[in-house]
Design a protein around this motif. Structure first.
Motif, mmCIF file in Angstrom:
data_model
loop_
_atom_site.group_PDB
_atom_site.id
_atom_site.type_symbol
_atom_site.label_atom_id
_atom_site.label_comp_id
_atom_site.label_asym_id
_atom_site.label_seq_id
_atom_site.Cartn_x
_atom_site.Cartn_y
_atom_site.Cartn_z
ATOM 1 N N ALA A 57 81.431 -31.606 24.457
ATOM 2 C CA ALA A 57 80.660 -31.435 25.688
ATOM 3 C C ALA A 57 81.276 -32.286 26.798
ATOM 4 C CB ALA A 57 79.205 -31.826 25.465
ATOM 5 N N LEU A 58 81.683 -31.631 27.879
ATOM 6 C CA LEU A 58 82.452 -32.252 28.951
ATOM 7 C C LEU A 58 81.600 -32.479 30.193
ATOM 8 C CD1 LEU A 58 85.507 -29.833 28.614
ATOM 9 C CD2 LEU A 58 85.159 -32.014 27.415
ATOM 10 N N PRO A 59 81.922 -33.493 30.991
ATOM 11 C CA PRO A 59 81.147 -33.764 32.205
ATOM 12 C C PRO A 59 81.623 -32.928 33.393
ATOM 13 C CG PRO A 59 82.798 -35.468 31.935
ATOM 14 C CD PRO A 59 82.932 -34.554 30.741
ATOM 15 N N GLY A 60 80.666 -32.473 34.202
ATOM 16 C CA GLY A 60 80.993 -31.807 35.455
ATOM 17 C C GLY A 60 80.440 -32.591 36.626
ATOM 18 N N TYR A 61 80.314 -33.898 36.481
ATOM 19 C CA TYR A 61 79.613 -34.731 37.456
ATOM 20 C C TYR A 61 80.294 -36.095 37.546
ATOM 21 C CZ TYR A 61 77.775 -37.170 33.396
ATOM 22 O OH TYR A 61 77.671 -37.891 32.244
ATOM 23 N N GLY A 62 79.635 -37.039 38.195
ATOM 24 C CA GLY A 62 80.164 -38.384 38.292
ATOM 25 C C GLY A 62 79.086 -39.385 38.657
ATOM 26 N N TRP A 78 78.141 -30.081 30.710
ATOM 27 C CA TRP A 78 76.962 -30.674 31.339
ATOM 28 C C TRP A 78 77.293 -30.867 32.820
ATOM 29 C CZ3 TRP A 78 71.986 -31.231 30.520
ATOM 30 C CH2 TRP A 78 71.256 -32.032 31.406
ATOM 31 N N ALA A 79 76.783 -30.017 33.673
ATOM 32 C CA ALA A 79 75.871 -28.922 33.395
ATOM 33 C C ALA A 79 76.217 -27.815 34.396
ATOM 34 C CB ALA A 79 74.428 -29.364 33.562
#
Length: 356
Positions: free
Chosen positions: A257-262, A340-341
């Protein structure tokens, strides 16, 4: 070994192929070249209820890559009670995702819903565990869902005396729940934290890997809102996570599961960070005139800026960074990823994931 239920997309595609084949003359079917296999869908993603319409439209735009969407809709409120967030069970969204060939496997989470120790008590008390399993099965059978995603993150701390007992109880709970879901031809997905030498030990990866169709590893928040600034994920961190995970769970059952945010921190780490989506981070970077910089060690973009008298630093993830980090994922034969997400991510990320 439990076989994963056949996806709605696969069943639909098989039916279409059979109908087309039957419509052709026998000699045409025999003489033609073999058909190219369909490109497998390798991505799942969570759909946040607080940005539901935007996330739903994002899912439809990328339906050719998504095999599963998990609306972040439910919370465990008691042993026998699952409550919904706003918008839970939206028939329009469920129907639209199904028509696009995407399985709908809603998430049930435990954060901020039960008193400390309450979920551990449910898991370690046979009657309460049975009641909780029944509540989750009822949910899975409702609304035409294709299964359940368990995201239980506050089960117990590794520092408590009950740690090993709760760990074993959760593994038994997952094993029993997955068996009941499989009997109904429903999927059983379990979301876990990264397991390293010092973290994530509450989850028995081997037991979960035997029972669940997919184990989603939340490979983000290496640095988080309540800690010092730094990358959300890192190539070397991914390598360590997957070295351990693939030794215990078949690669085909793992989703990274990879991040799409910061996160946007005070540069000195003196306070909590603000959450930013990729779009917000990039807009801020351009607004303050910060140059784009990809940290070569972690594979993560970052920049600093001045907010009045306060210097701040932002670490986030984009398509370029993900492309760097996915090398570690491919190394271990893991092809399935989660995001996510929906609605958070760099649009260029989808092209990168298509090459995974």
């Amino acid at each position: 070994m439990i076989t994963a239920p056949v996806s709605r997309f696969a069943r639909s595609l098989a039916g279409v192929v059979c109908l087309l084949a039957a419509a052709l003359p026998a000699n045409a079917r025999a003489a033609g070249p073999p058909s190219a296999p369909a490109v497998p869908r390798t991505v799942s993603a969570w759909l946040p209820y607080w940005d539901q319409e935007n996330a739903y439209q994002d899912a439809l735009r990328h339906a050719d890559q998504l095999h599963t969407v998990s609306p972040f809709w439910y919370k465990a409120a008691a042993a026998d009670r699952i409550e919904g967030h706003p918008g839970a069970g939206d028939a329009r969204i469920i129907g639209g995702l199904h028509r696009a060939g995407i399985d709908v496997v809603p998430t049930v989470m435990d954060m901020d819903t039960m008193k400390p120790g309450a979920l551990a008590a449910v898991l370690t008390t046979p009657a309460l565990r049975e009641a909780h399993t029944a509540a989750l099965v009822r949910l899975a059978r409702s609304h035409g869902y294709d299964g359940i995603d368990l995201d239980y993150e506050t089960i117990a701390s590794t520092a408590t005396p009950d740690y090993h007992r709760v760990r074993s109880a959760y593994a038994a709970f997952v094993t029993g729940l997955c068996a009941k879901l499989h009997a109904l031809r429903k999927q059983c997905v379990v979301t876990v934290s990264p397991q390293t030498d010092t973290t994530g030990r509450i989850w028995d990866y081997a037991a979960i890997g035997r029972a669940a169709d997919r184990m989603r590893i939340m490979a983000y928040d290496l640095h988080w809102s309540g800690g010092p600034p730094g990358p959300l994920s890192a190539t070397s961190w991914y390598d360590g996570i997957l070295r351990r995970a693939t030794a215990l769970v078949p690669a085909g059952r793992i989703e990274m599961a990879l991040p799409g945010y910061g996160w946007d921190w005070p540069a000195d780490g003196s306070g909590p960070a603000r959450h930013v989506t990729w779009k917000q981070a990039e807009a801020l970077r351009r607004e303050v005139g910060a140059p784009y910089a990809l940290d070569p060690e972690s594979g993560t973009p970052h920049f600093t800026y001045q907010d009045g008298d306060v210097p701040r630093t932002v670490w986030y993830q984009d398509a370029r960074g993900t492309a760097v980090q996915l090398a570690a994922v491919r190394k271990y034969g893991v092809r399935n990823t989660s995001l996510w997400a929906l609605g958070f991510e760099d649009p260029g990320l989808w092209k990168v994931l298509a090459q995974q």
